[in-house]
Design a protein around this motif. Structure first.
Motif, PDB file in Angstrom:
ATOM      1  N   THR A   6     -18.086  -0.503  -9.814  1.00 42.09           N
ATOM      2  CA  THR A   6     -17.277  -0.432  -8.599  1.00 42.09           C
ATOM      3  C   THR A   6     -15.995  -1.226  -8.849  1.00 42.09           C
ATOM      4  O   THR A   6     -16.037  -2.292  -9.458  1.00 42.09           O
ATOM      5  N   ALA A   7     -14.889  -0.682  -8.401  1.00 43.50           N
ATOM      6  CA  ALA A   7     -13.612  -1.370  -8.585  1.00 43.50           C
ATOM      7  C   ALA A   7     -12.769  -1.220  -7.325  1.00 43.50           C
ATOM      8  O   ALA A   7     -12.856  -0.214  -6.627  1.00 43.50           O
ATOM      9  N   GLU A   8     -11.990  -2.239  -7.061  1.00 44.47           N
ATOM     10  CA  GLU A   8     -11.027  -2.171  -5.969  1.00 44.47           C
ATOM     11  C   GLU A   8      -9.637  -2.135  -6.586  1.00 44.47           C
ATOM     12  O   GLU A   8      -9.309  -2.957  -7.447  1.00 44.47           O
ATOM     13  N   LEU A   9      -8.849  -1.189  -6.149  1.00 44.47           N
ATOM     14  CA  LEU A   9      -7.522  -0.957  -6.710  1.00 44.47           C
ATOM     15  C   LEU A   9      -6.462  -1.149  -5.631  1.00 44.47           C
ATOM     16  O   LEU A   9      -6.597  -0.652  -4.517  1.00 44.47           O
ATOM     17  N   GLU A  10      -5.430  -1.898  -5.984  1.00 50.95           N
ATOM     18  CA  GLU A  10      -4.262  -2.058  -5.119  1.00 50.95           C
ATOM     19  C   GLU A  10      -3.036  -1.779  -5.968  1.00 50.95           C
ATOM     20  O   GLU A  10      -2.870  -2.364  -7.041  1.00 50.95           O
ATOM     21  N   ILE A  11      -2.194  -0.869  -5.502  1.00 51.04           N
ATOM     22  CA  ILE A  11      -0.962  -0.533  -6.209  1.00 51.04           C
ATOM     23  C   ILE A  11       0.215  -0.791  -5.280  1.00 51.04           C
ATOM     24  O   ILE A  11       0.188  -0.394  -4.110  1.00 51.04           O
ATOM     25  N   VAL A  12       1.233  -1.455  -5.811  1.00 55.61           N
ATOM     26  CA  VAL A  12       2.429  -1.777  -5.036  1.00 55.61           C
ATOM     27  C   VAL A  12       3.639  -1.225  -5.774  1.00 55.61           C
ATOM     28  O   VAL A  12       3.835  -1.505  -6.958  1.00 55.61           O
ATOM     29  N   TYR A  39     -14.109   7.850  -4.743  1.00 56.63           N
ATOM     30  CA  TYR A  39     -13.252   6.799  -4.198  1.00 56.63           C
ATOM     31  C   TYR A  39     -13.351   6.757  -2.690  1.00 56.63           C
ATOM     32  O   TYR A  39     -13.784   7.715  -2.049  1.00 56.63           O
ATOM     33  N   GLU A  40     -12.929   5.633  -2.138  1.00 59.41           N
ATOM     34  CA  GLU A  40     -12.812   5.476  -0.694  1.00 59.41           C
ATOM     35  C   GLU A  40     -11.516   4.733  -0.416  1.00 59.41           C
ATOM     36  O   GLU A  40     -11.314   3.614  -0.890  1.00 59.41           O
ATOM     37  N   LEU A  41     -10.650   5.353   0.334  1.00 63.48           N
ATOM     38  CA  LEU A  41      -9.377   4.754   0.724  1.00 63.48           C
ATOM     39  C   LEU A  41      -9.626   3.778   1.868  1.00 63.48           C
ATOM     40  O   LEU A  41     -10.339   4.088   2.812  1.00 63.48           O
ATOM     41  N   THR A  42      -9.053   2.587   1.767  1.00 58.05           N
ATOM     42  CA  THR A  42      -9.149   1.589   2.830  1.00 58.05           C
ATOM     43  C   THR A  42      -7.725   1.201   3.235  1.00 58.05           C
ATOM     44  O   THR A  42      -6.774   1.538   2.527  1.00 58.05           O
ATOM     45  N   PRO A  43      -7.562   0.466   4.327  1.00 61.11           N
ATOM     46  CA  PRO A  43      -6.215   0.087   4.745  1.00 61.11           C
ATOM     47  C   PRO A  43      -5.466  -0.790   3.743  1.00 61.11           C
ATOM     48  O   PRO A  43      -4.247  -0.812   3.729  1.00 61.11           O
ATOM     49  N   MET A  44      -6.199  -1.507   2.896  1.00 66.13           N
ATOM     50  CA  MET A  44      -5.556  -2.461   1.993  1.00 66.13           C
ATOM     51  C   MET A  44      -5.740  -2.131   0.514  1.00 66.13           C
ATOM     52  O   MET A  44      -5.325  -2.895  -0.341  1.00 66.13           O
TER      53      MET A  44
END
Length: 102
Positions: A6-12, A39-44
């Motif tokens: 499981t991974a959490e991804l944040e791209i800016v 995947y699951e899109l979240t607000p952050m």
């Protein structure tokens, strides 16, 4: 034992002159969809789930490169990886483990 990574991804996207990110994030999500990784899109951010670290890294790379291909000159990507080998749990099981204690 089958692995579930499981991974959490944040791209800016930086230097775009805009405060909104949705048009850039949608490009990244399209790339993740094309990779076939769950995947699951979240607000952050976006949470990814796959049976191998290579699939996770492939999806992250595709998402990152999608913004570069759209002309974004500076892209910052943060990734947090949970590679649990003793008892594989996916996104749903992790959420249920917390909810069952509420």
């Amino acid at each position: 034992m089958k692995s579930i990574i499981t991974a959490e991804l944040e791209i800016v996207a930086l230097g775009t002159g805009e405060t909104g990110m949705s048009k850039h994030i949608s490009e990244a999500v399209k790339a993740i969809e094309s990779s076939g990784v769950k995947y699951e899109l979240t607000p952050m951010g976006t949470v990814l789930e796959a049976d191998s670290i290579d699939k996770i890294f492939g999806a992250v790379k595709a998402a990152h490169e999608a913004l570069v291909k759209k002309g974004i000159k500076r892209v910052v990507t943060h990734i947090t990886i949970d590679d649990r080998r003793d008892r594989p749990k996916g996104m749903a099981e992790k959420i249920e483990a917390v909810r069952s204690k509420l």
